[in-house]
Design a protein around this motif. Structure first.
Motif, PDB file in Angstrom:
ATOM      1  N   ARG A  21      -4.542  -5.370   5.128  1.00 56.56           N
ATOM      2  CA  ARG A  21      -4.812  -6.816   5.190  1.00 56.56           C
ATOM      3  C   ARG A  21      -6.236  -7.064   5.681  1.00 56.56           C
ATOM      4  O   ARG A  21      -6.942  -7.932   5.145  1.00 56.56           O
ATOM      5  CB  ARG A  21      -3.791  -7.522   6.089  1.00 56.56           C
ATOM      6  CG  ARG A  21      -2.414  -7.631   5.472  1.00 56.56           C
ATOM      7  CD  ARG A  21      -1.492  -8.575   6.236  1.00 56.56           C
ATOM      8  NE  ARG A  21      -1.181  -8.155   7.590  1.00 56.56           N
ATOM      9  CZ  ARG A  21      -0.127  -7.397   7.924  1.00 56.56           C
ATOM     10  NH1 ARG A  21       0.722  -6.969   6.984  1.00 56.56           N
ATOM     11  NH2 ARG A  21       0.079  -7.097   9.190  1.00 56.56           N
ATOM     12  N   ASN A  22      -6.666  -6.293   6.668  1.00 56.25           N
ATOM     13  CA  ASN A  22      -8.046  -6.439   7.155  1.00 56.25           C
ATOM     14  C   ASN A  22      -9.058  -6.048   6.089  1.00 56.25           C
ATOM     15  O   ASN A  22     -10.102  -6.696   5.936  1.00 56.25           O
ATOM     16  CB  ASN A  22      -8.257  -5.589   8.416  1.00 56.25           C
ATOM     17  CG  ASN A  22      -7.509  -6.147   9.606  1.00 56.25           C
ATOM     18  OD1 ASN A  22      -7.176  -7.329   9.660  1.00 56.25           O
ATOM     19  ND2 ASN A  22      -7.228  -5.285  10.572  1.00 56.25           N
ATOM     20  N   GLN A  23      -8.762  -5.010   5.349  1.00 55.00           N
ATOM     21  CA  GLN A  23      -9.654  -4.567   4.264  1.00 55.00           C
ATOM     22  C   GLN A  23      -9.759  -5.658   3.194  1.00 55.00           C
ATOM     23  O   GLN A  23     -10.845  -5.903   2.657  1.00 55.00           O
ATOM     24  CB  GLN A  23      -9.110  -3.270   3.673  1.00 55.00           C
ATOM     25  CG  GLN A  23     -10.107  -2.490   2.874  1.00 55.00           C
ATOM     26  CD  GLN A  23      -9.545  -1.134   2.443  1.00 55.00           C
ATOM     27  OE1 GLN A  23      -8.594  -0.604   3.017  1.00 55.00           O
ATOM     28  NE2 GLN A  23     -10.141  -0.579   1.413  1.00 55.00           N
ATOM     29  N   MET A  24      -8.643  -6.331   2.910  1.00 54.04           N
ATOM     30  CA  MET A  24      -8.649  -7.424   1.938  1.00 54.04           C
ATOM     31  C   MET A  24      -9.564  -8.562   2.413  1.00 54.04           C
ATOM     32  O   MET A  24     -10.386  -9.067   1.641  1.00 54.04           O
ATOM     33  CB  MET A  24      -7.229  -7.956   1.731  1.00 54.04           C
ATOM     34  CG  MET A  24      -7.152  -9.097   0.735  1.00 54.04           C
ATOM     35  SD  MET A  24      -5.596 -10.005   0.856  1.00 54.04           S
ATOM     36  CE  MET A  24      -5.875 -10.890   2.366  1.00 54.04           C
ATOM     37  N   VAL A  25      -9.454  -8.936   3.669  1.00 53.55           N
ATOM     38  CA  VAL A  25     -10.292 -10.003   4.231  1.00 53.55           C
ATOM     39  C   VAL A  25     -11.768  -9.618   4.148  1.00 53.55           C
ATOM     40  O   VAL A  25     -12.610 -10.448   3.790  1.00 53.55           O
ATOM     41  CB  VAL A  25      -9.873 -10.325   5.682  1.00 53.55           C
ATOM     42  CG1 VAL A  25     -10.881 -11.235   6.364  1.00 53.55           C
ATOM     43  CG2 VAL A  25      -8.483 -10.946   5.707  1.00 53.55           C
ATOM     44  N   GLU A  26     -12.078  -8.361   4.448  1.00 57.37           N
ATOM     45  CA  GLU A  26     -13.467  -7.900   4.381  1.00 57.37           C
ATOM     46  C   GLU A  26     -14.027  -7.987   2.968  1.00 57.37           C
ATOM     47  O   GLU A  26     -15.207  -8.275   2.780  1.00 57.37           O
ATOM     48  CB  GLU A  26     -13.566  -6.456   4.888  1.00 57.37           C
ATOM     49  CG  GLU A  26     -13.367  -6.318   6.374  1.00 57.37           C
ATOM     50  CD  GLU A  26     -13.260  -4.862   6.820  1.00 57.37           C
ATOM     51  OE1 GLU A  26     -13.562  -3.941   6.023  1.00 57.37           O
ATOM     52  OE2 GLU A  26     -12.861  -4.646   7.979  1.00 57.37           O
ATOM     53  N   GLU A  27     -13.177  -7.723   1.974  1.00 57.22           N
ATOM     54  CA  GLU A  27     -13.651  -7.773   0.592  1.00 57.22           C
ATOM     55  C   GLU A  27     -13.702  -9.191   0.033  1.00 57.22           C
ATOM     56  O   GLU A  27     -14.674  -9.583  -0.600  1.00 57.22           O
ATOM     57  CB  GLU A  27     -12.754  -6.925  -0.315  1.00 57.22           C
ATOM     58  CG  GLU A  27     -13.211  -6.967  -1.762  1.00 57.22           C
ATOM     59  CD  GLU A  27     -12.354  -6.139  -2.692  1.00 57.22           C
ATOM     60  OE1 GLU A  27     -12.162  -6.588  -3.840  1.00 57.22           O
ATOM     61  OE2 GLU A  27     -11.882  -5.059  -2.290  1.00 57.22           O
ATOM     62  N   GLU A  64      -0.814   8.292   0.649  1.00 51.79           N
ATOM     63  CA  GLU A  64      -1.868   7.467   1.224  1.00 51.79           C
ATOM     64  C   GLU A  64      -1.654   6.001   0.873  1.00 51.79           C
ATOM     65  O   GLU A  64      -1.453   5.668  -0.306  1.00 51.79           O
ATOM     66  CB  GLU A  64      -3.242   7.909   0.721  1.00 51.79           C
ATOM     67  CG  GLU A  64      -3.696   9.231   1.272  1.00 51.79           C
ATOM     68  CD  GLU A  64      -3.843   9.204   2.781  1.00 51.79           C
ATOM     69  OE1 GLU A  64      -4.448   8.263   3.336  1.00 51.79           O
ATOM     70  OE2 GLU A  64      -3.322  10.142   3.427  1.00 51.79           O
ATOM     71  N   PRO A  65      -1.708   5.079   1.851  1.00 56.92           N
ATOM     72  CA  PRO A  65      -1.539   3.656   1.561  1.00 56.92           C
ATOM     73  C   PRO A  65      -2.736   3.112   0.781  1.00 56.92           C
ATOM     74  O   PRO A  65      -3.876   3.199   1.231  1.00 56.92           O
ATOM     75  CB  PRO A  65      -1.433   3.006   2.939  1.00 56.92           C
ATOM     76  CG  PRO A  65      -1.790   4.040   3.927  1.00 56.92           C
ATOM     77  CD  PRO A  65      -1.864   5.370   3.258  1.00 56.92           C
ATOM     78  N   VAL A  66      -2.453   2.574  -0.411  1.00 55.81           N
ATOM     79  CA  VAL A  66      -3.521   2.073  -1.287  1.00 55.81           C
ATOM     80  C   VAL A  66      -3.282   0.636  -1.747  1.00 55.81           C
ATOM     81  O   VAL A  66      -4.094   0.086  -2.490  1.00 55.81           O
ATOM     82  CB  VAL A  66      -3.704   2.989  -2.523  1.00 55.81           C
ATOM     83  CG1 VAL A  66      -4.204   4.360  -2.104  1.00 55.81           C
ATOM     84  CG2 VAL A  66      -2.420   3.081  -3.338  1.00 55.81           C
ATOM     85  N   GLY A  67      -2.181   0.020  -1.318  1.00 55.68           N
ATOM     86  CA  GLY A  67      -1.903  -1.348  -1.733  1.00 55.68           C
ATOM     87  C   GLY A  67      -0.942  -2.024  -0.782  1.00 55.68           C
ATOM     88  O   GLY A  67      -0.167  -1.368  -0.082  1.00 55.68           O
ATOM     89  N   PHE A  84      -3.163  -6.940  -2.197  1.00 47.49           N
ATOM     90  CA  PHE A  84      -4.425  -6.196  -2.212  1.00 47.49           C
ATOM     91  C   PHE A  84      -4.182  -4.766  -2.652  1.00 47.49           C
ATOM     92  O   PHE A  84      -3.228  -4.119  -2.220  1.00 47.49           O
ATOM     93  CB  PHE A  84      -5.034  -6.199  -0.805  1.00 47.49           C
ATOM     94  CG  PHE A  84      -6.326  -5.436  -0.698  1.00 47.49           C
ATOM     95  CD1 PHE A  84      -7.495  -5.948  -1.227  1.00 47.49           C
ATOM     96  CD2 PHE A  84      -6.366  -4.201  -0.063  1.00 47.49           C
ATOM     97  CE1 PHE A  84      -8.695  -5.238  -1.123  1.00 47.49           C
ATOM     98  CE2 PHE A  84      -7.548  -3.490   0.047  1.00 47.49           C
ATOM     99  CZ  PHE A  84      -8.719  -4.015  -0.480  1.00 47.49           C
ATOM    100  N   VAL A  85      -5.069  -4.293  -3.506  1.00 48.22           N
ATOM    101  CA  VAL A  85      -5.077  -2.891  -3.926  1.00 48.22           C
ATOM    102  C   VAL A  85      -6.494  -2.384  -3.696  1.00 48.22           C
ATOM    103  O   VAL A  85      -7.472  -3.051  -4.042  1.00 48.22           O
ATOM    104  CB  VAL A  85      -4.659  -2.761  -5.414  1.00 48.22           C
ATOM    105  CG1 VAL A  85      -4.811  -1.338  -5.894  1.00 48.22           C
ATOM    106  CG2 VAL A  85      -3.231  -3.247  -5.613  1.00 48.22           C
TER     107      VAL A  85
END
Length: 156
Positions: A21-27, A64-67, A84-85
């Protein structure tokens, strides 16, 4: 042999779910940063409250979590959020597997449809939703002040 993707349900607080979720916000955040201001903040219901979450799933590629995807209760509806993926696995059917898991959850809950919102600066998401059989609907609360929203439903 192609790597295997597994979709598994996890708690909202799961560490990998939080990281994605944090990675999605960053993107995604920078795409809309010019639209967020102190005078026009995002609407209250835009953000997910943990108590509204009914389903969270991760896609794991060779462990590995990818989505990530979650379904929250929004009034009398079920809504997809935080979908998010990771960039390296886009176009490899991971997103389809995640959205099908969310839809299966909604069907299990006897929902007549599932809804979602995305912005106008995510054309790849809009294209994906159409490809998955979603139909455009009017902007619904809490997004009515976000006129750049693209809202969709998939009826069951």
């Amino acid at each position: 042999m192609a790597p295997t993707t597994v979709v598994k349900q996890v708690p909202y607080e799961d560490t990998d779910a939080q990281r994605l979720r944090n990675q999605m916000v960053e993107e995604i955040g920078p795409r809309y940063a010019d639209r967020e201001s102190k005078t026009q903040p995002l609407p209250e219901g835009f953000y997910v409250k943990p108590q509204s979450v009914e389903f969270v799933a991760l896609a794991l590629l060779e462990g590995e979590p990818v989505g990530h995807i979650l379904v929250r209760r929004l009034d009398n509806e079920l809504e997809i959020k935080n979908f998010f993926v990771t960039p390296e696995v886009r176009g490899k059917n991971v997103a389809s597997q995640l959205i099908h898991a969310a839809e299966a959850f909604a069907i299990q809950k006897q929902a007549r449809r599932i809804i979602l919102q995305t912005g106008d600066r995510q054309p790849e998401a809009v294209k994906f939703y159409f490809k998955q059989g979603y139909s455009r609907i009017a902007i619904y609360p809490p997004y009515t002040t976000m006129l750049y929203s693209n809202c969709f439903e998939k009826a069951f």
